[in-house]
Design a protein around this motif. Sequence first.
Motif, PDB file in Angstrom:
ATOM      1  N   ALA A  33       0.876  -1.260  -0.122  1.00 41.78           N
ATOM      2  CA  ALA A  33      -0.012  -0.161  -0.097  1.00 41.78           C
ATOM      3  C   ALA A  33       1.026   1.324  -0.308  1.00 41.78           C
ATOM      4  CB  ALA A  33      -0.991  -0.055   1.275  1.00 41.78           C
ATOM      5  N   HIS A  34       1.958   1.251   0.713  1.00 35.47           N
ATOM      6  CA  HIS A  34       2.649   2.401   0.937  1.00 35.47           C
ATOM      7  C   HIS A  34       3.475   2.652  -0.227  1.00 35.47           C
ATOM      8  CE1 HIS A  34       5.506   5.462   2.688  1.00 35.47           C
ATOM      9  NE2 HIS A  34       6.575   4.854   1.930  1.00 35.47           N
ATOM     10  N   SER A  35       3.714   1.623  -1.025  1.00 37.70           N
ATOM     11  CA  SER A  35       4.619   1.538  -2.544  1.00 37.70           C
ATOM     12  C   SER A  35       3.693   1.916  -3.501  1.00 37.70           C
ATOM     13  CB  SER A  35       5.302   0.276  -2.839  1.00 37.70           C
ATOM     14  OG  SER A  35       4.247  -0.625  -3.228  1.00 37.70           O
ATOM     15  N   ARG A  36       2.481   1.856  -3.230  1.00 37.49           N
ATOM     16  CA  ARG A  36       1.405   2.514  -4.358  1.00 37.49           C
ATOM     17  C   ARG A  36       0.960   3.634  -4.213  1.00 37.49           C
ATOM     18  NH1 ARG A  36      -2.180  -2.796  -6.563  1.00 37.49           N
ATOM     19  NH2 ARG A  36      -0.343  -4.044  -7.328  1.00 37.49           N
ATOM     20  N   GLY A  37       1.387   4.386  -3.037  1.00 32.33           N
ATOM     21  CA  GLY A  37       0.901   5.699  -2.438  1.00 32.33           C
ATOM     22  C   GLY A  37      -0.586   5.531  -2.185  1.00 32.33           C
ATOM     23  N   ASN A 335      -9.128  -6.566  -2.014  1.00 32.72           N
ATOM     24  CA  ASN A 335      -9.951  -5.638  -2.389  1.00 32.72           C
ATOM     25  C   ASN A 335      -9.261  -4.187  -2.403  1.00 32.72           C
ATOM     26  OD1 ASN A 335     -11.956  -7.527  -2.727  1.00 32.72           O
ATOM     27  ND2 ASN A 335     -12.542  -7.508  -0.352  1.00 32.72           N
ATOM     28  N   VAL A 336      -8.733  -3.918  -1.115  1.00 33.45           N
ATOM     29  CA  VAL A 336      -8.019  -2.597  -0.872  1.00 33.45           C
ATOM     30  C   VAL A 336      -7.080  -2.264  -1.929  1.00 33.45           C
ATOM     31  CG1 VAL A 336      -6.885  -1.214   0.643  1.00 33.45           C
ATOM     32  CG2 VAL A 336      -8.860  -2.474   1.596  1.00 33.45           C
ATOM     33  N   LEU A 337      -6.306  -3.274  -2.055  1.00 31.35           N
ATOM     34  CA  LEU A 337      -5.040  -3.088  -3.211  1.00 31.35           C
ATOM     35  C   LEU A 337      -5.297  -3.643  -4.548  1.00 31.35           C
ATOM     36  CD1 LEU A 337      -2.196  -4.460  -0.736  1.00 31.35           C
ATOM     37  CD2 LEU A 337      -3.133  -2.070  -0.772  1.00 31.35           C
ATOM     38  N   ASP A 338      -6.500  -4.013  -4.834  1.00 34.80           N
ATOM     39  CA  ASP A 338      -6.908  -4.302  -6.058  1.00 34.80           C
ATOM     40  C   ASP A 338      -5.868  -5.245  -6.718  1.00 34.80           C
ATOM     41  OD1 ASP A 338      -8.500  -4.449  -8.478  1.00 34.80           O
ATOM     42  OD2 ASP A 338      -7.472  -2.440  -9.168  1.00 34.80           O
ATOM     43  N   LEU A 339      -5.534  -6.240  -6.097  1.00 31.52           N
ATOM     44  CA  LEU A 339      -4.596  -7.167  -6.334  1.00 31.52           C
ATOM     45  C   LEU A 339      -4.817  -8.376  -7.394  1.00 31.52           C
ATOM     46  CD1 LEU A 339      -2.608  -7.712  -2.974  1.00 31.52           C
ATOM     47  CD2 LEU A 339      -2.219  -6.160  -4.891  1.00 31.52           C
TER      48      LEU A 339
END
Length: 372
Positions: A33-37, A335-339
């Motif tokens: 999440a941090h790496s994707r902003g 769900n949150v990170l759309d993986l």
Amino acid sequence: MMQTTDWRAGLGLRKAGIYYALLILLALLAGIAHSRGLPAYLSAQNLGNIAYQASLVGIMGVAMTVMLITGAFDLSVASVAALAAAVLVGLAPSIGFPLAALAAIVTAISVGLFNGAVVQFVGINAFIVTLGTLTAVRGLVLVLTDGRSLMVEQPEVLQQMLAFESTRVPLFWPLLALAVALFAWAAFRHRILIGLAGLVVAGLALLAGRDFAVAAPVVYLALFTALVWAVLRFTVVGRRIYAVGGNAEAARLSGVNVHAYKLGAFILSSAAAGFAGVLFGCRLGAINPTALQGAELTVIASAILGGTSLFGGAGSVLKTVAGALLLFTLTNGFNVLDLGASYQGLIEGVVVIAAAAIYTVGGDRRRKEAAR
């Protein structure tokens, strides 16, 4: 030397692997999440959402763990929960929420009593009985709902249901108090694992912040888990439950009423499923015929991830809850990170198989070492 060995065993993969896996997964998802902003994954809101999503499965999973410890099995829990939700939603408009909730739980208990009686006194395998009950109860849900969605339309009744399920409970100070209690217990009993648990609880509380609050089902799960854990850990009833699952004949010869304990496990399982169904009905104020379909597999997977033996005699309700949290952390992360939700089921299945393999290999090694 023996104490050092106990500490090492307690911190090993077999004893604490599920906790390591949960913490590593949270850290991994937070890093992604941090790496994707994206917003902080370990925010109080998201952690509370994960616990909330896992609460119903966790409640059923705790009771399922007791069931598995006794050497029995229950595939019908999700269908029983759906039946309880249908009874609640169907009756609440006419008799009110409290009586409808009571009727729903009594209905669920009656299913558990039937399952236990058939298994214990007729002698049919629990897998076959509860598989049949799963189908029959799901059919009963279809009959009660007439194959369509039911909903509560009276505002006052719906408000009571939502208040029971959706009330927010502040947890910052209770978590800190629990951490202090765990530290004190660890110091008094010289238990490093309890001290580490207190450190984790304190860290989570500080990470979440003073405004951290969760929905009521999370508190219900915590209280139910604590109660069952205490019974299994500190009471004669708990020791007998493990004895029944470990060696039923030896337990019977020791004077334990094996039939009563196994019947009680079926009743507890269905009662917990009924309560989960009540929460589910309150959460939506409605029920559809396919509600909770397939959730029984998630319940069983949570117990397996927690190291509960499918052959009886071993299991931990705390680890089962951790297993449920791990599964729903995966779901939440996808769900949150759309993986890619299409891979979610595949990865969850691989995680369950890997966990079972770790516990099995670890158990074989311990048995070989003990035999030397």
